[in-house]
Design a protein around this motif. Structure first.
Motif, PDB file in Angstrom:
ATOM      1  N   PHE A   1       0.320  70.003  71.888  1.00 37.79           N
ATOM      2  CA  PHE A   1      -0.017  70.978  72.689  1.00 37.79           C
ATOM      3  C   PHE A   1      -1.493  71.670  72.380  1.00 37.79           C
ATOM      4  O   PHE A   1      -1.827  72.020  71.216  1.00 37.79           O
ATOM      5  CB  PHE A   1       1.108  72.188  72.386  1.00 37.79           C
ATOM      6  CG  PHE A   1       0.883  73.588  73.022  1.00 37.79           C
ATOM      7  CD1 PHE A   1       0.997  73.477  74.378  1.00 37.79           C
ATOM      8  CD2 PHE A   1       0.124  74.717  72.362  1.00 37.79           C
ATOM      9  CE1 PHE A   1       0.784  74.792  75.011  1.00 37.79           C
ATOM     10  CE2 PHE A   1      -0.096  75.777  73.159  1.00 37.79           C
ATOM     11  CZ  PHE A   1       0.205  75.951  74.375  1.00 37.79           C
ATOM     12  N   SER A   2      -2.195  72.337  73.480  1.00 37.27           N
ATOM     13  CA  SER A   2      -3.319  72.610  73.461  1.00 37.27           C
ATOM     14  C   SER A   2      -3.668  73.697  74.445  1.00 37.27           C
ATOM     15  O   SER A   2      -3.030  73.887  75.268  1.00 37.27           O
ATOM     16  CB  SER A   2      -4.506  71.745  74.010  1.00 37.27           C
ATOM     17  OG  SER A   2      -4.523  70.593  73.180  1.00 37.27           O
ATOM     18  N   TYR A   3      -4.181  74.917  73.720  1.00 31.64           N
ATOM     19  CA  TYR A   3      -4.174  76.268  74.487  1.00 31.64           C
ATOM     20  C   TYR A   3      -5.480  76.525  74.708  1.00 31.64           C
ATOM     21  O   TYR A   3      -6.354  76.651  73.975  1.00 31.64           O
ATOM     22  CB  TYR A   3      -3.500  77.084  73.622  1.00 31.64           C
ATOM     23  CG  TYR A   3      -3.398  78.777  74.206  1.00 31.64           C
ATOM     24  CD1 TYR A   3      -2.873  78.926  75.179  1.00 31.64           C
ATOM     25  CD2 TYR A   3      -4.129  79.572  73.322  1.00 31.64           C
ATOM     26  CE1 TYR A   3      -2.708  80.514  75.770  1.00 31.64           C
ATOM     27  CE2 TYR A   3      -4.187  80.836  73.496  1.00 31.64           C
ATOM     28  CZ  TYR A   3      -3.476  81.318  74.884  1.00 31.64           C
ATOM     29  OH  TYR A   3      -3.414  82.744  75.202  1.00 31.64           O
ATOM     30  N   TYR A   4      -5.797  76.891  76.056  1.00 27.16           N
ATOM     31  CA  TYR A   4      -7.111  77.552  76.522  1.00 27.16           C
ATOM     32  C   TYR A   4      -6.999  78.850  77.152  1.00 27.16           C
ATOM     33  O   TYR A   4      -6.775  79.092  78.530  1.00 27.16           O
ATOM     34  CB  TYR A   4      -7.692  76.647  77.492  1.00 27.16           C
ATOM     35  CG  TYR A   4      -7.632  75.016  76.834  1.00 27.16           C
ATOM     36  CD1 TYR A   4      -8.786  74.631  76.485  1.00 27.16           C
ATOM     37  CD2 TYR A   4      -6.390  74.429  77.282  1.00 27.16           C
ATOM     38  CE1 TYR A   4      -8.581  73.338  76.179  1.00 27.16           C
ATOM     39  CE2 TYR A   4      -6.324  72.867  76.865  1.00 27.16           C
ATOM     40  CZ  TYR A   4      -7.666  72.384  76.503  1.00 27.16           C
ATOM     41  OH  TYR A   4      -7.302  71.019  76.230  1.00 27.16           O
ATOM     42  N   PRO A   5      -7.296  80.005  76.367  1.00 31.73           N
ATOM     43  CA  PRO A   5      -7.314  81.522  76.891  1.00 31.73           C
ATOM     44  C   PRO A   5      -8.398  81.776  78.035  1.00 31.73           C
ATOM     45  O   PRO A   5      -9.117  82.865  77.651  1.00 31.73           O
ATOM     46  CB  PRO A   5      -7.101  82.385  75.798  1.00 31.73           C
ATOM     47  CG  PRO A   5      -7.935  81.372  74.700  1.00 31.73           C
ATOM     48  CD  PRO A   5      -7.898  79.713  74.953  1.00 31.73           C
TER      49      PRO A   5
ATOM     50  N   ASP B   1     -13.342  75.549  75.426  1.00 33.22           N
ATOM     51  CA  ASP B   1     -12.557  76.775  75.569  1.00 33.22           C
ATOM     52  C   ASP B   1     -11.254  76.741  74.474  1.00 33.22           C
ATOM     53  O   ASP B   1     -10.421  77.534  74.662  1.00 33.22           O
ATOM     54  CB  ASP B   1     -12.193  77.156  76.900  1.00 33.22           C
ATOM     55  CG  ASP B   1     -13.405  77.487  77.624  1.00 33.22           C
ATOM     56  OD1 ASP B   1     -14.071  78.018  77.260  1.00 33.22           O
ATOM     57  OD2 ASP B   1     -13.649  77.110  79.118  1.00 33.22           O
ATOM     58  N   LEU B   2     -10.959  75.533  74.040  1.00 37.51           N
ATOM     59  CA  LEU B   2      -9.832  75.301  73.153  1.00 37.51           C
ATOM     60  C   LEU B   2      -9.643  76.256  71.773  1.00 37.51           C
ATOM     61  O   LEU B   2     -10.587  76.532  71.326  1.00 37.51           O
ATOM     62  CB  LEU B   2      -9.956  73.958  72.606  1.00 37.51           C
ATOM     63  CG  LEU B   2      -8.759  73.487  72.049  1.00 37.51           C
ATOM     64  CD1 LEU B   2      -7.395  73.180  72.714  1.00 37.51           C
ATOM     65  CD2 LEU B   2      -8.685  72.308  71.282  1.00 37.51           C
TER      66      LEU B   2
ATOM     67  N   PHE C   1      -4.501  81.818  81.312  1.00 37.73           N
ATOM     68  CA  PHE C   1      -4.757  80.630  80.341  1.00 37.73           C
ATOM     69  C   PHE C   1      -4.610  79.457  80.972  1.00 37.73           C
ATOM     70  O   PHE C   1      -4.074  79.201  82.137  1.00 37.73           O
ATOM     71  CB  PHE C   1      -3.796  81.115  79.179  1.00 37.73           C
ATOM     72  CG  PHE C   1      -2.348  81.095  79.331  1.00 37.73           C
ATOM     73  CD1 PHE C   1      -1.639  80.028  79.348  1.00 37.73           C
ATOM     74  CD2 PHE C   1      -1.794  82.326  79.417  1.00 37.73           C
ATOM     75  CE1 PHE C   1      -0.438  79.943  79.583  1.00 37.73           C
ATOM     76  CE2 PHE C   1      -0.464  82.596  79.834  1.00 37.73           C
ATOM     77  CZ  PHE C   1       0.180  81.144  79.855  1.00 37.73           C
ATOM     78  N   ALA C   2      -4.626  78.225  80.346  1.00 42.53           N
ATOM     79  CA  ALA C   2      -4.295  76.930  80.592  1.00 42.53           C
ATOM     80  C   ALA C   2      -3.713  76.332  79.483  1.00 42.53           C
ATOM     81  O   ALA C   2      -3.979  76.724  78.379  1.00 42.53           O
ATOM     82  CB  ALA C   2      -5.582  76.222  81.230  1.00 42.53           C
ATOM     83  N   THR C   3      -2.711  75.375  79.677  1.00 42.52           N
ATOM     84  CA  THR C   3      -1.997  74.702  78.632  1.00 42.52           C
ATOM     85  C   THR C   3      -2.339  72.962  78.612  1.00 42.52           C
ATOM     86  O   THR C   3      -2.239  72.879  79.959  1.00 42.52           O
ATOM     87  CB  THR C   3      -0.789  75.083  78.513  1.00 42.52           C
ATOM     88  OG1 THR C   3       0.083  74.810  79.474  1.00 42.52           O
ATOM     89  CG2 THR C   3      -0.674  76.464  78.206  1.00 42.52           C
TER      90      THR C   3
END
Length: 731
Positions: free
Chosen positions: A621-625, A638-639, A659-661
């Motif tokens: 899982f990767s999260y990009y706010p 942006d990770l 955000f993006a995931t």
């Protein structure tokens, strides 16, 4: 074989196997009343309505005159060959404690309606009309009934697109049929001013008319494949050589509408949206703003300036006429989506903030709202505002209308302060949001108390309301399509209690479709299913379509044209041996067409699986706010965090507003076959399988579900799922 797997996204992501179930059987097909009565005792036999039926009012209460007239109109409309002498009696019963309560007793030779008020009489008659349906007889029954909430509202935005008086009366009739009692009219916005103000005649002579805007252009483009998006010609006229769109209601016309609504048990609540959403006025009177100009500001339109006395003079002049025109004790101020940044670094505003001890522009907005509330109170009116009125502090006498689902603490915060609250959260109550197969059940599941409201605070939740914003609803048919049948679910939430027995409610809705047909309502038909819109075959395939309603005819084309009443009828499963595109639609007996589905069949070979030496559980899982418009714009710089997720979910304690995931892992195909996936997301999502973009639902949008099939060899297949959360909705 076909294996069905569904991915659902909306901030929390869930992976589950979809299961199809048959409709529950209707327990009692005779009494198909919506909303469900509190107490119903079945009885044998029928009351036969005929031209010998007498309608009688007992007592001298003149308030029941409209209800009596409604009953007499039923007698005139029923065409019965049988001549039966019987009686319908209407009376006030002081022993009924609920303000809108009623008792309805249907015997073979007599119908008796007892109510606590004229409103209760209307709701008894609404029940009677539903029991009568398209027949000439009413099944015998005893009903005791009263509403759950005193506020059961429908909101209609007539500014973005205009609806004339004749149609508003039709809307009122349908509201009364389902026991709604509040009609909230959004009369002004950036796109048009719809109510005559005699002090400022230019607000309607000029402010009610506009040239085509971007929303109109979108509707025109959509009308090429769906005529319900066409903008009615009756709302255009030539002004100074230009073709202009619009319309408005004179005060005299509005008085007539108010009287008509009252004769159906419905109260009209006016909304004049201030201090934001005022471009229709500020373009004509730029001196109302802080910078002496109308038009668009940073995020929203330039608002009224709350620091000029000339602003309050204008507002009070407008609301003096509104208060005199509308008998309702409520006036809606709006006060949402205000471009408060326009008040920063303005000398007049700095001076007012210093004088009043205000620390922020949020408090400056509250200063405007409180001043207007005091003025409303001086006219004997109560103020309603959207939930933004909480942001800078609110007086305990204001009523808050909760809409921002992404601010879940707002209802409790208001109730704690003793404010009345009307629940209209966008997730459940915005009927301009696109529908799908789950929309009706979504509305039915709405629980107005599930916002951490305590037992003691429940008394401040005075009701619920469905809101209809019309940026992309230009016609009456499109409006009906967006409202029905969701309006039936909201009726039950408001009157009885939604979410109690979905299967039973669904069966009653099925019975009501024929009533909606009789009223010529352009409702949304239940989904056709049993197929996948992007389908594949290896050797040969099979098109199967489930028919959701009796009396529905399914028609199709294979030449790219849209199905019409003359198109081929789908009578049974079709075998597919070559690539082909179907367009299918359901048709009701009255010719109303449902949604058009496009099904593409593609030939595929089975996708090769990959070897994994030691597969482990979980997904990367990767999260990009950050806010992105498309998944292709996701930037690794942006990770913010990476982890192993146990499922398709968002393992972040507190997410950003936007955000993006990204989820990466492997899907295991238990055997070689054709697999069907469905992807639902509110905002953008893209699913890749192998190196192929398999389902593309990219971009900013409301909740949308897309499905596709793929031929897979037994074994592991790499997949990647990307999702965008754009933040709170803008109405």
């Amino acid at each position: 074989m076909n294996n069905f797997i569904t991915l659902k996204l909306k901030v929390t992501l869930v992976l589950f196997i979809s299961v199809l179930s048959a409709f529950a059987q209707q327990k009692d097909p005779v009494y198909v009343i919506i909303p469900q009565p509190v107490k119903l005792i079945p009885a044998a036999g029928n009351f036969q309505w005929s031209n010998l039926t007498k309608v009688v009012l007992t007592g001298s209460d003149k308030s029941l005159a409209p209800a009596l007239s409604e009953l007499k109109s039923i007698s005139k409309s029923v065409k019965s060959k049988k001549q039966v002498a019987n009686t319908v009696t209407l009376t006030i019963d002081a022993s009924i404690s609920a303000a809108e309560g009623y008792k309805l007793s249907v015997k073979k030779n007599a119908i008796t309606i007892k109510s606590a008020s004229k409103e209760g009489a209307f709701w008894a008659i609404a029940t009677l009309k539903q029991l009568l349906g398209t027949n000439t007889f009413v099944p015998c029954v005893d009903i005791e009934d009263a509403p759950r909430f005193s506020w059961r509202g429908i909101h209609l935005d007539v500014s973005r697109h205009f609806f004339d008086l004749a149609y508003l009366k039709t809307m009122i009739n349908r509201m009364s049929y389902y026991k709604f009692n509040k009609f909230h009219l959004h009369l002004t916005d950036d796109q048009g001013w719809r109510i005559e103000i005699k002090k400022y005649p230019e607000l309607t002579s000029k402010g009610a008319w506009r040239e085509m805007n971007g929303q109109d252009s979108s509707c025109i483009a959509l009308s090429k494949t769906n005529p319900d998006y066409a903008i009615p010609e009756k709302h255009f006229k030539m002004i100074n050589g230009k073709r202009m769109y619009g319309g408005f209601y004179t005060q005299e016309e509005m008085r007539g509408l108010i009287a008509y609504a009252d004769s159906k048990g419905i109260e009209i609540i006016p909304e004049i949206d201030m201090p934001g959403h005022m471009m229709a006025a500020t373009n004509l009177m730029p001196w109302l703003t802080s910078h002496g100009k109308g038009g668009q500001a940073k995020d929203f339109s330039e608002p009224l300036c709350p620091c000029k006395e000339t602003t309050f003079e204008f507002a009070e002049n407008v609301f003096t006429e509104i208060a005199a025109l509308f008998p309702s004790k409520y006036i809606h101020l709006g006060a949402d989506e205000v471009e408060k940044s326009s008040w920063k670094n303005v000398p007049e505003c700095d001076e007012v903030m210093k004088k009043e001890g205000l620390k922020s522009v949020d408090e400056l907005q509250s200063y405007f709202v409180r001043r207007m509330e005091r003025f409303f109170n001086s006219k004997g009116k109560k103020l309603i505002g959207w939930d933004e009125i909480l942001d800078g502090g609110v007086s305990p006498t204001a009523t808050m209308m909760y809409w921002r689902t992404w601010v879940p603490t707002a209802p409790k915060h208001a109730a704690e302060k003793g404010n009345e609250v009307i629940m209209t959260p966008g997730e459940f109550c915005y009927f301009d949001a696109q529908q799908d197969g789950g929309s009706l059940q979504k509305v039915y599941s709405f629980d107005p108390y599930k916002f951490n409201i305590s037992e003691n605070e429940r008394k401040f939740i005075i009701g619920v309301q469905a809101n209809i914003w019309t940026e992309y609803i230009p016609s009456e048919r499109r409006l009906e399509y967006m409202v029905f049948p969701r309006m039936l679910a909201m009726a039950e939430v408001a009157w009885y209690k939604g979410g109690v027995d979905w299967n039973n409610f669904e069966q009653r809705v099925q019975k009501h479709y024929s009533l909606l047909d009789a009223m010529n309502v352009n409702y949304r038909l239940p989904d056709l299913d049993g197929f996948t819109t992007q389908s594949v075959f290896v050797d040969k395939g099979r098109l199967h379509i489930n028919k959701p309603l009796a009396g529905l005819t399914i028609r199709y084309t294979t030449d790219g044209t849209l199905p019409t009443i003359q198109s081929k009828i789908f009578t049974g499963d079709l075998t597919i041996t070559k690539p082909v595109q179907f367009k299918i639609a359901g048709f009701r007996p009255n010719g109303n067409r449902g949604d058009i589905y496009t099904i593409n069949y593609e030939h595929q070979d089975y996708m090769k699986s990959v070897e994994l030496s030691s597969p482990a559980k979980g997904l990367k899982f990767s999260y990009y706010p950050r806010f992105y418009k498309t998944v292709n714009a996701i930037d690794e710089k942006d990770l913010a965090s990476e982890s192993i997720a146990a499922a398709i979910e968002i393992p972040v304690e507190k997410t950003a507003g936007s955000f993006a995931t990204r989820h990466k892992g492997y899907f295991y195909a238990e055997e070689t076959g054709i697999y069907s996936f469905a992807l639902r997301s509110d905002d953008g999502s893209v699913l890749k399988l192998g190196d192929k973009v398999f389902i593309d639902s990219d971009g900013m949008h409301t909740s949308i579900e897309k499905s596709a099939e793929i031929a897979l060899e037994k074994g592991y297949h790499p997949f990647e799922l990307m999702f965008l959360e754009g933040g709170g909705a803008i109405r």
